[in-house]
Design a protein around this motif. Structure first.
Motif, mmCIF file in Angstrom:
data_model
loop_
_atom_site.group_PDB
_atom_site.id
_atom_site.type_symbol
_atom_site.label_atom_id
_atom_site.label_comp_id
_atom_site.label_asym_id
_atom_site.label_seq_id
_atom_site.Cartn_x
_atom_site.Cartn_y
_atom_site.Cartn_z
ATOM 1 N N HIS A 1 0.822 -1.207 0.000
ATOM 2 C CA HIS A 1 0.000 0.000 0.000
ATOM 3 C C HIS A 1 0.856 1.257 0.000
ATOM 4 O O HIS A 1 0.539 2.236 -0.690
ATOM 5 N N GLU A 2 1.932 1.229 0.755
ATOM 6 C CA GLU A 2 2.818 2.395 0.783
ATOM 7 C C GLU A 2 3.491 2.615 -0.571
ATOM 8 O O GLU A 2 3.591 3.744 -1.047
ATOM 9 N N ALA A 3 3.917 1.528 -1.190
ATOM 10 C CA ALA A 3 4.541 1.647 -2.507
ATOM 11 C C ALA A 3 3.536 2.180 -3.529
ATOM 12 O O ALA A 3 3.872 3.015 -4.377
ATOM 13 N N TRP A 4 2.301 1.690 -3.438
ATOM 14 C CA TRP A 4 1.263 2.169 -4.357
ATOM 15 C C TRP A 4 0.983 3.653 -4.154
ATOM 16 O O TRP A 4 0.865 4.419 -5.104
ATOM 17 N N ASN A 5 0.907 4.068 -2.895
ATOM 18 C CA ASN A 5 0.670 5.481 -2.590
ATOM 19 C C ASN A 5 1.818 6.354 -3.098
ATOM 20 O O ASN A 5 1.590 7.430 -3.664
ATOM 21 N N ALA B 1 3.864 5.647 -5.551
ATOM 22 C CA ALA B 1 3.844 5.646 -7.016
ATOM 23 C C ALA B 1 2.758 6.575 -7.541
ATOM 24 O O ALA B 1 2.988 7.341 -8.487
ATOM 25 N N THR B 2 1.579 6.524 -6.925
ATOM 26 C CA THR B 2 0.508 7.411 -7.399
ATOM 27 C C THR B 2 0.852 8.864 -7.116
ATOM 28 O O THR B 2 0.512 9.746 -7.912
ATOM 29 N N ASN B 3 1.531 9.136 -6.026
ATOM 30 C CA ASN B 3 1.961 10.509 -5.745
ATOM 31 C C ASN B 3 2.956 10.989 -6.797
ATOM 32 O O ASN B 3 2.885 12.133 -7.262
ATOM 33 N N VAL B 4 3.890 10.118 -7.183
ATOM 34 C CA VAL B 4 4.880 10.486 -8.189
ATOM 35 C C VAL B 4 4.182 10.741 -9.519
ATOM 36 O O VAL B 4 4.462 11.730 -10.206
ATOM 37 N N TYR B 5 3.269 9.847 -9.903
ATOM 38 C CA TYR B 5 2.544 10.041 -11.162
ATOM 39 C C TYR B 5 1.722 11.325 -11.138
ATOM 40 O O TYR B 5 1.646 12.045 -12.130
ATOM 41 N N LEU B 6 1.123 11.613 -10.011
ATOM 42 C CA LEU B 6 0.337 12.837 -9.892
ATOM 43 C C LEU B 6 1.230 14.065 -10.053
ATOM 44 O O LEU B 6 0.869 15.022 -10.746
ATOM 45 N N LEU B 7 2.412 14.029 -9.440
ATOM 46 C CA LEU B 7 3.341 15.146 -9.588
ATOM 47 C C LEU B 7 3.811 15.287 -11.034
ATOM 48 O O LEU B 7 3.923 16.411 -11.550
ATOM 49 N N VAL B 8 4.065 14.177 -11.697
ATOM 50 C CA VAL B 8 4.507 14.235 -13.093
ATOM 51 C C VAL B 8 3.406 14.815 -13.975
ATOM 52 O O VAL B 8 3.662 15.651 -14.845
ATOM 53 N N VAL B 9 2.175 14.396 -13.748
ATOM 54 C CA VAL B 9 1.060 14.910 -14.543
ATOM 55 C C VAL B 9 0.868 16.402 -14.288
ATOM 56 O O VAL B 9 0.672 17.192 -15.223
ATOM 57 N N LEU B 10 0.936 16.824 -13.038
ATOM 58 C CA LEU B 10 0.770 18.246 -12.731
ATOM 59 C C LEU B 10 1.903 19.084 -13.330
ATOM 60 O O LEU B 10 1.667 20.177 -13.861
#
Length: 117
Positions: A27-31, A33-42
């Protein structure tokens, strides 16, 4: 989500270890990863908006200065413009000479008439 998983409502036995405790590393790894993807998209969206607003400034970076670029042969349209300008100047000078000749002969004819009389 963590409360539902702790309460047993998750129903995923893959996240449960041998001791029955939930493995939160997935769960921590998923969180993360999604945070990194969100930052990349923003960041990508911000760069896209910046590029649309400052297109000229960005294009100026990638274009060569006009002094550094020397064309090997003159541009056809520039040479046509120069020829046309030269023709116009020649026609103007011929018209001025013609006007001067038209203005001068009456004075000469008067002087000739005076000399004849």
């Amino acid at each position: 989500m963590a409360a539902a998983a702790a309460g047993g409502g998750g129903g995923s036995s893959a996240a449960l270890g041998d001791s029955g405790a939930i493995d939160y590393s997935v769960h921590e790894a998923w969180n993360e990863a999604t945070n990194v993807y969100l930052l990349v998209v923003l960041a990508s969206l911000a760069m896209l908006v910046y590029a649309r607003r400052n297109k000229r400034r960005i294009m100026r970076i990638f274009t060569l200065p006009p002094a550094a670029e020397a064309p090997p042969e003159p541009n056809f349209y520039d040479s046509v413009k120069k020829v046309r300008l030269r023709q116009q100047l020649e026609m103007y000078s011929l018209a001025r000479k013609y006007e001067q000749q038209q203005q001068q002969p009456p004075k000469q004819t008067e002087s000739v008439q005076l000399s004849v009389e």
